[in-house]
Design an enzyme around this catalytic site. Sequence first.
Site, PDB file in Angstrom:
ATOM      1  CG  ASP A  46      -2.229   0.604   0.979  1.00 26.06           C
ATOM      2  OD1 ASP A  46      -2.266   1.995   0.373  1.00 26.06           O
ATOM      3  OD2 ASP A  46      -3.402  -0.003   1.051  1.00 26.06           O
ATOM      4  CG  HIS A  69      -4.889   1.879  -1.707  1.00 24.18           C
ATOM      5  ND1 HIS A  69      -4.943   2.552  -0.623  1.00 24.18           N
ATOM      6  CD2 HIS A  69      -6.127   1.480  -2.112  1.00 24.18           C
ATOM      7  CE1 HIS A  69      -6.045   2.974  -0.394  1.00 24.18           C
ATOM      8  NE2 HIS A  69      -6.859   2.211  -1.050  1.00 24.18           N
ATOM      9  CG  ASP A  96      -8.817  -1.127  -2.018  1.00 25.05           C
ATOM     10  OD1 ASP A  96      -8.034  -1.506  -2.646  1.00 25.05           O
ATOM     11  OD2 ASP A  96      -8.775  -0.619  -0.736  1.00 25.05           O
ATOM     12  CD  GLU A  97     -10.551   3.344  -0.378  1.00 27.21           C
ATOM     13  OE1 GLU A  97     -11.308   3.498   0.415  1.00 27.21           O
ATOM     14  OE2 GLU A  97      -9.430   2.623   0.259  1.00 27.21           O
TER      15      GLU A  97
END
Length: 671
Positions: free
Chosen positions: A169, A245, A307-308
């Site tokens: 991350d 990320h 994700d994201e």
Amino acid sequence: MNKAITRALLVCALSIAALSVWGAPGPGDIIPRPVSFTSGGSVYRFRKDGKDIKIKSADKALRRELTSLSLPDFALDEAYRLTVGKDGIQIAALSQKGVLRARQSLAYMESLSEDGTIEQCTITDYPRFSHRGLMLDISRNFRSKDFILKQLDAMSRVKLNSLHLHLTDGAGWRIEIDSYPELCNYAAWRTADKFTEWSRGGGYARKGSEGAYGGYLTKEDAKEIVSYAERLGINIIPEIEMPGHCAEVTAAYPELSCSHKDANGIPIQTPTPDVCPSNEKTYEFFGKVLDEVIEIFPSRLIHIGGDEASRRAWRECPSCQELMRKEGMTDIAELQSYMTKRIEKHILSRGRVLLGWDEIMEGGLAPEATVMSWRGTAAGAEAMAGGHDVIMCPMSNCYLDYPQDEPSRVPPAFGSYQPLKNVYKFNPQPEGVDGAMLPHLLGVQGNLWTEYVPTDEHAEFMLYPRAFAIAEIGWTPQEEKDFDNFRERALDLVDVLRADGYHPFDLANEFGDRPEAIHPAVHLALGCPVKYNIPYSTQYQAAREASLTDGVRGGYSYYDAVWQGFLSDIDVVIDLGKVQDLHFIGASFMSQMGVNIALPEKTEAWVSEDGETFTLLCTTFRELPDAAQTGQCFVLYGEVVNGRGRYVRYKAFRSGKPRHDWLFTDEILIN
Ligand code: ACM
Ligand code: ZN
């Protein structure tokens, strides 16, 4: 009462002979609760040499019996029958995995025993789901191999069988990769130890440089974790995040970033939080990284995050825009889908299966992907309807980084109140998911993100006992679940874990939900109509127009459908039905770190007899408590007044510039 205390009292009260029968732990004391069991009514004393266990790992009679129940293969694989009799112990199973689960039940009962005896009993047991998992984020705050091995021991007690390691991350790369040495020499290190400090503008650091914080699992560490887990019947799922990320990846390898035009219109590359999905180097990078990861981790499922992703730089990037034109894409999310599908081909070519967070469905799901449904369960249900496997871990019930008790009594945490009870009540099987869809529901997982979890002790505090609830959800039939009974067993296991050097949450001294939420509020405006001069947000509408005068007060969670949310100032008029004396007007507001829920700058209460001409009765200012910066807090904006009227106009003004924060309130109290 706590079982351990019950037993201690019985020690005092009963003769030794009677104690053994009544006090010895048995199958009704363990987590997860077995599918079926009977107690023999007498006790069994463990032999010191451990030679009293007979094992049949391919028991034909048990196979016939369980096959007649039409159990799925995964359940047969872990099924066991454990018989604890007068003269010894018998384990029957259909595989070594089943023998292991029986041994885990036995060891658990033994760990609860204070005198070396357990109940004579017969247990017949098998899991509801094949995936019963925990996720541990070791990027935001690094956790060592030894810490992970210790948690595997705790997981095996409750038959959890999957540990998902969030290895990469923006806060740091945590797995040794030979092909790209800068990942461990640079991307694994940062300029401040605590994530919360570092995230306010910190950068990366070279390994060994002064003040560099971080670390990574070497390949040897990771292999040791895998083989230790394997012996406990636990699979390790590695997660390599993409395309979002990825700030640590592009800091180390800026050439994986998108290009954009500088002030002079010249294309340049500077590190972006997302990698560039139209760059061949991105595929070369993740191809090599995944190959090394696949060599370490035998897991069938390989997690690629997903994700994201902000997808922001992709809009400016000439090569991303060119790819969209060439492929006929109209939505930026299709770029992510394009990348996920290419990565899936690579993973499938290595005999593995791609797993990703539910955003991988946006722009089109890769054909054989498995989905981790975290933003609720609807995405998971949709994926199953499309024939995809799914693991349920909605943040509403399965996020273990959220606070588990009254927020001021626990360390600052992200998100909303997530007590043991709220985790336990989760049923991974949404309504309408049955028949042919059900085999796609692999199971359930609890997720521990660690932005606000800096130490080993704190991580254990967040994990236990809530991980026990995940274990029981994943194993025990839904109709056998009973929270009060589970809580008693969890209290015992908390004691056992603490004695073994863990740092669980002190469940016995749990404070519980916001007291206001437990009993309805009684006041003058109860049931009175409310006119909204500015509408509430449809996202958090609670009981709509009835919300602010229904007597129902919110708990610690802003999405409990009681708190009403406003992305604006608040301006409402309450009609009390008749002119009357007024002595108090106020409302509570919630503030919540991390999700832009703030306290108002001020509130005003106005009063009118005719609903046309209002007089200002009071203005309320409040000092911001420390908790408004570090966690969650509740503040009453109200005053004792001396007024008279039928209509009360209550206004709350947002603070901060720009005024973008949410306001949340649950009731306007008038007396
Ligand atoms: C997630 O919580 N971003 C998967
Ligand atoms: Zn790009």
